[in-house]
Design a protein around this motif. Sequence first.
Motif, PDB file in Angstrom:
ATOM      1  N   GLU A  63       3.759  -8.316  -3.133  1.00 41.51           N
ATOM      2  CA  GLU A  63       3.779  -9.805  -3.158  1.00 41.51           C
ATOM      3  C   GLU A  63       4.719 -10.559  -1.987  1.00 41.51           C
ATOM      4  OE1 GLU A  63       7.439 -10.704  -5.862  1.00 41.51           O
ATOM      5  OE2 GLU A  63       6.042 -10.120  -7.627  1.00 41.51           O
ATOM      6  N   ARG A  64       5.056  -9.916  -1.499  1.00 38.12           N
ATOM      7  CA  ARG A  64       6.128 -10.128  -0.170  1.00 38.12           C
ATOM      8  C   ARG A  64       4.570  -9.964   1.514  1.00 38.12           C
ATOM      9  NH1 ARG A  64      12.137 -10.411   0.587  1.00 38.12           N
ATOM     10  NH2 ARG A  64      12.797 -10.754  -1.629  1.00 38.12           N
ATOM     11  N   GLY A  65       3.525  -9.147   1.223  1.00 45.76           N
ATOM     12  CA  GLY A  65       2.580  -8.462   1.636  1.00 45.76           C
ATOM     13  C   GLY A  65       3.614  -7.576   2.839  1.00 45.76           C
ATOM     14  N   ILE A  66       4.023  -7.590   2.912  1.00 46.58           N
ATOM     15  CA  ILE A  66       5.230  -5.754   3.312  1.00 46.58           C
ATOM     16  C   ILE A  66       4.818  -4.204   2.981  1.00 46.58           C
ATOM     17  CG2 ILE A  66       6.373  -7.051   4.366  1.00 46.58           C
ATOM     18  CD1 ILE A  66       9.199  -6.832   3.123  1.00 46.58           C
ATOM     19  N   THR A  67       5.020  -2.978   3.914  1.00 50.33           N
ATOM     20  CA  THR A  67       5.123  -2.234   3.453  1.00 50.33           C
ATOM     21  C   THR A  67       6.448  -1.603   4.007  1.00 50.33           C
ATOM     22  OG1 THR A  67       2.973  -1.815   4.230  1.00 50.33           O
ATOM     23  CG2 THR A  67       4.487   0.169   4.017  1.00 50.33           C
ATOM     24  N   ILE A  68       7.365  -1.300   2.697  1.00 48.65           N
ATOM     25  CA  ILE A  68       8.800  -1.239   2.238  1.00 48.65           C
ATOM     26  C   ILE A  68       8.769   0.773   2.334  1.00 48.65           C
ATOM     27  CG2 ILE A  68      10.756  -0.936   0.843  1.00 48.65           C
ATOM     28  CD1 ILE A  68       9.514  -3.828  -0.095  1.00 48.65           C
ATOM     29  N   LYS A  69       7.556   1.222   1.642  1.00 46.04           N
ATOM     30  CA  LYS A  69       7.579   2.835   2.150  1.00 46.04           C
ATOM     31  C   LYS A  69       6.666   3.302   2.456  1.00 46.04           C
ATOM     32  CE  LYS A  69       9.268   5.618  -0.308  1.00 46.04           C
ATOM     33  NZ  LYS A  69      10.925   6.886  -0.437  1.00 46.04           N
ATOM     34  N   SER A  70       6.959   4.722   3.135  1.00 48.74           N
ATOM     35  CA  SER A  70       5.836   4.876   3.915  1.00 48.74           C
ATOM     36  C   SER A  70       5.005   5.819   3.130  1.00 48.74           C
ATOM     37  CB  SER A  70       7.068   6.346   4.741  1.00 48.74           C
ATOM     38  OG  SER A  70       7.576   5.470   5.178  1.00 48.74           O
ATOM     39  N   GLN A  71       4.075   6.090   2.790  1.00 44.72           N
ATOM     40  CA  GLN A  71       2.397   6.327   2.263  1.00 44.72           C
ATOM     41  C   GLN A  71       2.011   7.549   2.537  1.00 44.72           C
ATOM     42  OE1 GLN A  71       3.199   6.319  -1.037  1.00 44.72           O
ATOM     43  NE2 GLN A  71       4.184   4.529  -1.679  1.00 44.72           N
ATOM     44  N   ALA A  72       1.891   8.344   2.371  1.00 46.72           N
ATOM     45  CA  ALA A  72       1.304   9.436   2.600  1.00 46.72           C
ATOM     46  C   ALA A  72       0.092  10.138   1.984  1.00 46.72           C
ATOM     47  CB  ALA A  72       1.503  11.516   2.553  1.00 46.72           C
ATOM     48  N   ILE A  97       0.049   9.234   7.718  1.00 43.67           N
ATOM     49  CA  ILE A  97       0.307   8.344   7.026  1.00 43.67           C
ATOM     50  C   ILE A  97       1.299   6.906   7.072  1.00 43.67           C
ATOM     51  CG2 ILE A  97       3.399   7.737   6.644  1.00 43.67           C
ATOM     52  CD1 ILE A  97       3.635  11.773   7.157  1.00 43.67           C
ATOM     53  N   ASP A  98       1.005   5.690   5.718  1.00 42.53           N
ATOM     54  CA  ASP A  98       1.409   4.476   6.375  1.00 42.53           C
ATOM     55  C   ASP A  98       2.788   4.651   6.621  1.00 42.53           C
ATOM     56  OD1 ASP A  98       0.551   1.776   7.399  1.00 42.53           O
ATOM     57  OD2 ASP A  98       0.587   1.358   5.106  1.00 42.53           O
ATOM     58  N   GLU A 257       4.747  22.148  -9.965  1.00 45.05           N
ATOM     59  CA  GLU A 257       3.510  21.607  -9.407  1.00 45.05           C
ATOM     60  C   GLU A 257       3.687  21.861  -7.827  1.00 45.05           C
ATOM     61  OE1 GLU A 257       0.587  18.082  -9.781  1.00 45.05           O
ATOM     62  OE2 GLU A 257       1.968  18.575 -11.232  1.00 45.05           O
ATOM     63  N   ILE A 258       2.186  21.482  -7.457  1.00 42.71           N
ATOM     64  CA  ILE A 258       1.777  21.697  -6.294  1.00 42.71           C
ATOM     65  C   ILE A 258       0.981  20.912  -5.843  1.00 42.71           C
ATOM     66  CG2 ILE A 258       1.174  23.495  -5.935  1.00 42.71           C
ATOM     67  CD1 ILE A 258       2.832  24.041  -3.431  1.00 42.71           C
ATOM     68  N   GLY A 259       0.493  20.346  -4.606  1.00 41.54           N
ATOM     69  CA  GLY A 259      -0.787  19.637  -5.238  1.00 41.54           C
ATOM     70  C   GLY A 259      -0.328  18.500  -3.746  1.00 41.54           C
ATOM     71  N   MET A 260      -1.823  17.701  -3.190  1.00 43.09           N
ATOM     72  CA  MET A 260      -1.900  16.585  -2.475  1.00 43.09           C
ATOM     73  C   MET A 260      -1.996  15.460  -2.937  1.00 43.09           C
ATOM     74  SD  MET A 260      -6.042  17.984  -1.485  1.00 43.09           S
ATOM     75  CE  MET A 260      -7.241  16.868  -2.878  1.00 43.09           C
ATOM     76  N   ILE A 261      -1.811  14.542  -1.965  1.00 44.69           N
ATOM     77  CA  ILE A 261      -1.850  12.753  -1.906  1.00 44.69           C
ATOM     78  C   ILE A 261      -3.442  12.421  -1.616  1.00 44.69           C
ATOM     79  CG2 ILE A 261      -0.807  10.945  -2.312  1.00 44.69           C
ATOM     80  CD1 ILE A 261       1.743  13.638  -0.957  1.00 44.69           C
ATOM     81  N   SER A 262      -4.083  11.939  -2.432  1.00 47.44           N
ATOM     82  CA  SER A 262      -5.535  11.972  -2.346  1.00 47.44           C
ATOM     83  C   SER A 262      -6.154  11.122  -2.794  1.00 47.44           C
ATOM     84  CB  SER A 262      -6.642  13.271  -1.757  1.00 47.44           C
ATOM     85  OG  SER A 262      -7.595  12.765  -0.917  1.00 47.44           O
TER      86      SER A 262
END
Length: 626
Positions: A63-72, A97-98, A257-262
């Motif tokens: 909604e605000r067009g801003i990033t609040i949390k980093s994302q990997a 990481i964004d 559980e273990i894994g990656m973000i893709s």
Amino acid sequence: MPQATTVPQPGQTDPSIIRNFCIIAHIDHGKSTLADRMLQLTGVVDARAARAQYLDRMDIERERGITIKSQAVRMPWQVDAGNAADTEPGTYVLNMIDTPGHVDFTYEVSRSLEACEAAILLVDAAQGIEAQTLANLYLAMGADLHIIPVLNKIDLPSANPEKFAAELAGLVGCEPEDVLRVSAKTGVGVEELLDEIVKQTPAPVGVQDAPARALIFDSVYDTYRGVVTYVRVVDGKLSHRDRIKMMSTGATHEMLEIGMISPEQVKAGELGVGEVGYLITGVKDVRQSRVGDTVTTQHGSATDALGGYKHPNPMVYAGLYPIDGDQFGDLREALEKLQLNDAALTFEPETSGALGFGFRLGFLGLLHMEITRDRLEREFNLDLISTAPNVVYEVLMEDGSQVEVTNPSEFPDGKIAEVREPVVRATILSPSDFIGTIMELCQTKRGSLQGMDYLSEDRVEMRYTLPMGEIVFDFFDQLKSRTKGYASLDYERSGEQAADLVKVDILLQGEAVDAFSAIVHKDAAYSYGVMMAGKLKELIPRQQFEVPIQAAIGARVIARENIRAIRKDVLAKCYGGDISRKRKLLEKQKAGKKRMKNIGTVEVPPEAFVAALSNDGSGSTDKGKK
């Protein structure tokens, strides 16, 4: 268009083909758009699933067009022979990481930098370097990362890439032709940028046969699966069903559980040196997965923890109270869960005579406060009242004792020798046309000029020391309006100074209402008292008796308004007759009003608290500091 072929599986990836990097920039310079374009070019998001701001998962962010949390996110990238000189052709693994761009979320950026070897410094080719760009650049340099300078939005008609490339080169210490030029919106230059990331980013260094060590750089709370922990493996490897140990607390858990973000979560058997992924242990207690902690295996565990993070000190404090007192327990649970998603948030219980039971929260800034309250109301269905934001003061009494004040109600009543307030070192970047109006604003906010440099013939950097209490209210809004939106602001804590501060109490019927009290400079006390008294006169409904609203410093009243009583017409039933009968009825009414005033309390509806405290000049930082 280059496409990835066979993707190396987690745990079997040679560290020499891994590239860990993050994107840092000022707000609105195109970080999330560039991340979207990279996701499409690397093929991890197909055209049907693609959407703008793909990595921004929260409604508030979109909604605000801003990033609040980093994302990997993990992406494969195929480098063809001849595409990038000095680079071996083949498939590489990019862990991106964004990060957020707003000054209030700098802690998110600092944590992300610890998991990377390089940082893309993104600058808008139409706006140039902003204050937060400099702040993030210094953070990345302090973390010893390789800087890749990039100009974005070169497709805009107002873009001036030659001028800003020279500015950027001067900051980073490279040649203007080394600054990459891209348009994240159209995709121009993004493929070349990915090739340069592979070429310039150092491969991660770690010992594969050593005991496992992984750094927790983020964590989120999932309602169904508990705590999801994001890690960067430094040494050794972590495998599915290992028993792991948190080195700061000594707590042990089985890895479910273990894994990656893709960019969605993908299960894997193990994570090796240099890889970025997630762990799930089924833990529901949010305090057992601390950001900055080191994860190792229970058997054959490492002895030395990795360098963690310096926990941030809150800049601004405010009270949060549920409108319905029965929701106090729900608010506590919501804050514990939110603290896992937002490691910079601190809270402790407090009680207010007017608002009941609630919590005192510490924030990194006003936007951080606004976002936190918004998330609590949306994600946990709470109705909240927040008190006016204030900073931490040190009060030195004449008897030598010291009192730390985070809330106006804690301000001592005895003889005060000195009040010390926190000050910040502020950096303002602006076109040189607005130097005069910025100086005037900073002087009215009790600021002192520390230095001024011209970055180019028409852009100036001004450095001020300002009281933090003046920054957290309407300073940023005034700065934007006086400079037609062109100025940008960044600030950091730089110590304390003595100041002539007083506590202004708001009295209703002679009793102080702690929710409306404020600590202000002596010169601004009268205007604050007049403003609050006038506002409450409009907001509080009329009672059966007259209610005086007073603003006072100690025992001295500096402003007053009266709320007139609701008057019943007791003479309505008298048709003619002797005047003595009418006078008797009026005297009876007068005595009743006096008795009611002695035993009555003023009803202040929750809406009055919300309106008085949310619009008290604090200003809204809806879009953030640009």
